[in-house]
Scaffold this motif. Structure first.
Motif, mmCIF file in Angstrom:
data_model
loop_
_atom_site.group_PDB
_atom_site.id
_atom_site.type_symbol
_atom_site.label_atom_id
_atom_site.label_comp_id
_atom_site.label_asym_id
_atom_site.label_seq_id
_atom_site.Cartn_x
_atom_site.Cartn_y
_atom_site.Cartn_z
ATOM 1 N N UNK A 1 42.233 34.943 42.410
ATOM 2 C CA UNK A 1 40.973 35.245 41.727
ATOM 3 C C UNK A 1 41.153 36.482 40.865
ATOM 4 N N UNK A 2 40.715 36.387 39.619
ATOM 5 C CA UNK A 2 40.728 37.518 38.697
ATOM 6 C C UNK A 2 39.305 38.047 38.581
ATOM 7 N N UNK A 3 39.139 39.347 38.834
ATOM 8 C CA UNK A 3 37.819 39.979 38.796
ATOM 9 C C UNK A 3 37.809 41.037 37.705
ATOM 10 N N UNK A 4 37.031 40.841 36.662
ATOM 11 C CA UNK A 4 36.919 41.882 35.642
ATOM 12 C C UNK A 4 36.025 43.000 36.168
ATOM 13 N N UNK A 5 36.296 44.222 35.723
ATOM 14 C CA UNK A 5 35.515 45.354 36.216
ATOM 15 C C UNK A 5 35.636 45.521 37.715
ATOM 16 N N UNK A 6 36.852 45.261 38.239
ATOM 17 C CA UNK A 6 37.037 45.274 39.681
ATOM 18 C C UNK A 6 37.258 46.641 40.289
ATOM 19 N N UNK A 7 37.272 47.683 39.479
ATOM 20 C CA UNK A 7 37.604 49.012 39.987
ATOM 21 C C UNK A 7 36.405 49.827 40.466
ATOM 22 N N UNK A 8 35.215 49.257 40.401
ATOM 23 C CA UNK A 8 34.043 50.005 40.864
ATOM 24 C C UNK A 8 32.909 49.053 41.206
ATOM 25 N N UNK A 9 31.916 49.559 41.903
ATOM 26 C CA UNK A 9 30.688 48.829 42.174
ATOM 27 C C UNK A 9 30.892 47.491 42.867
ATOM 28 N N UNK A 10 30.167 46.499 42.387
ATOM 29 C CA UNK A 10 30.231 45.167 42.972
ATOM 30 C C UNK A 10 31.639 44.596 42.857
ATOM 31 N N UNK A 11 32.307 44.843 41.735
ATOM 32 C CA UNK A 11 33.654 44.334 41.547
ATOM 33 C C UNK A 11 34.625 44.854 42.586
ATOM 34 N N UNK A 12 34.535 46.131 42.903
ATOM 35 C CA UNK A 12 35.422 46.735 43.900
ATOM 36 C C UNK A 12 35.136 46.162 45.283
ATOM 37 N N UNK A 13 33.860 46.056 45.634
ATOM 38 C CA UNK A 13 33.495 45.470 46.928
ATOM 39 C C UNK A 13 33.994 44.036 47.019
ATOM 40 N N UNK A 14 33.853 43.296 45.917
ATOM 41 C CA UNK A 14 34.298 41.899 45.908
ATOM 42 C C UNK A 14 35.804 41.799 46.087
#
Length: 269
Positions: A9-22
């Motif tokens: 899975x590729x998550x954009x904006x994964x370094x903070x907030x919801x993206x990081x939790x995901x």
């Protein structure tokens, strides 16, 4: 689908907030190979290190075509693309910057990753309740436009450009409405891919910092994970999901606990 992509899975904006939790949940609870998209490699690596689990950081700036191209070229086939990155009301940006990032940047990422998505793969646009809230204030013609099943990218682009938004609040709602319409188009143009939009709920992230959100980012992933791994009916492609992971109309706004959307407009509670 190849085994190498079955849980990537590729998550954009994964370094903070919801993206990081995901990213953490995908890696530690869902058994996924996780690609954390981050505009800044430095911030991404720091965020990844804070998780205490194995994620791979990929530089991905939604405002750079070259960055997006390189990101797509570096990961191979993926099972899921979560378009989480975006900007919002607390970032102090102009209306044009919000639309350029949230809508056009997300579309550019999706276009780049389409060749990496096999039969049964998933695209999840992280939308917002701001989309239906914006739409509620529009004309009946506009409401019909954003809820029609045969909308095209050219029509969405034309609407967004003709809207000439100058107010950041309005631009944020419009950008999220446009994303939902884009997922509807994706579901028709690429029916082998399951493409949906979700609202995470009013979650305490940098996008709404100072606006009174109290729910932690970990609570904003429920619908994302449902759209990635849940048992979705075959005809639930191009739909909008509420923060409770239930099918919701894009207009009017459905709150958790309200009757579930049946797919037919007009919808009433």
């Amino acid at each position: 689908m190849s085994s190498s992509s079955s849980r990537s899975v590729f998550v954009t904006g994964g370094n903070s907030g919801i993206g990081l939790a995901l990213c953490k949940q995908l890696a530690t609870e869902d058994g996924c190979r996780v690609f954390m998209g981050s505009r800044s490699l430095e911030r991404g690596r720091a965020a990844a290190a804070s998780l205490g689990c194995d994620v791979e950081v990929v530089q991905c700036d939604l405002n750079s075509a070259e960055s997006i191209r390189k990101a797509a070229g570096s990961v191979g086939k993926v099972f899921g693309l979560v378009n989480n990155a975006g900007c919002g009301l607390a970032h102090g940006l102009s209306a044009a910057e919000i639309i350029e990032t949230n809508y056009y940047g997300t579309v550019a990422v999706t276009d780049a990753f389409l060749p990496l998505l096999d039969e049964g793969s998933h695209v999840v646009h992280v939308g917002s309740g701001a989309g239906p809230m914006w739409l509620a204030k529009q004309s009946e013609e506009t409401k019909a436009f954003f809820t029609k099943p045969d909308v095209t990218p050219e029509e969405i682009d034309g609407f967004v450009k003709n809207a000439k938004c100058v107010d950041p609040w309005e631009a944020y709602g419009l950008s999220k409405a446009a994303l939902a319409a884009h997922a509807t188009w994706l579901s028709k143009a690429h029916p082998h891919i399951i493409s949906n939009t979700i609202t995470p709920g009013f979650i305490d992230t940098a996008i709404v910092k100072g606006f009174g959100a109290t729910k932690p980012p970990e609570e904003g992933t429920v619908s994302i994970r449902h759209c990635l791994f849940g048992e979705l009916p075959r005809d639930h492609n191009g739909w909008f999901y509420g923060s409770d992971a239930k099918p919701s109309p894009f207009y009017p706004l459905r709150n958790p606990g309200d009757p579930v959307f049946t797919g037919s407009y007009p919808w009433s509670k």
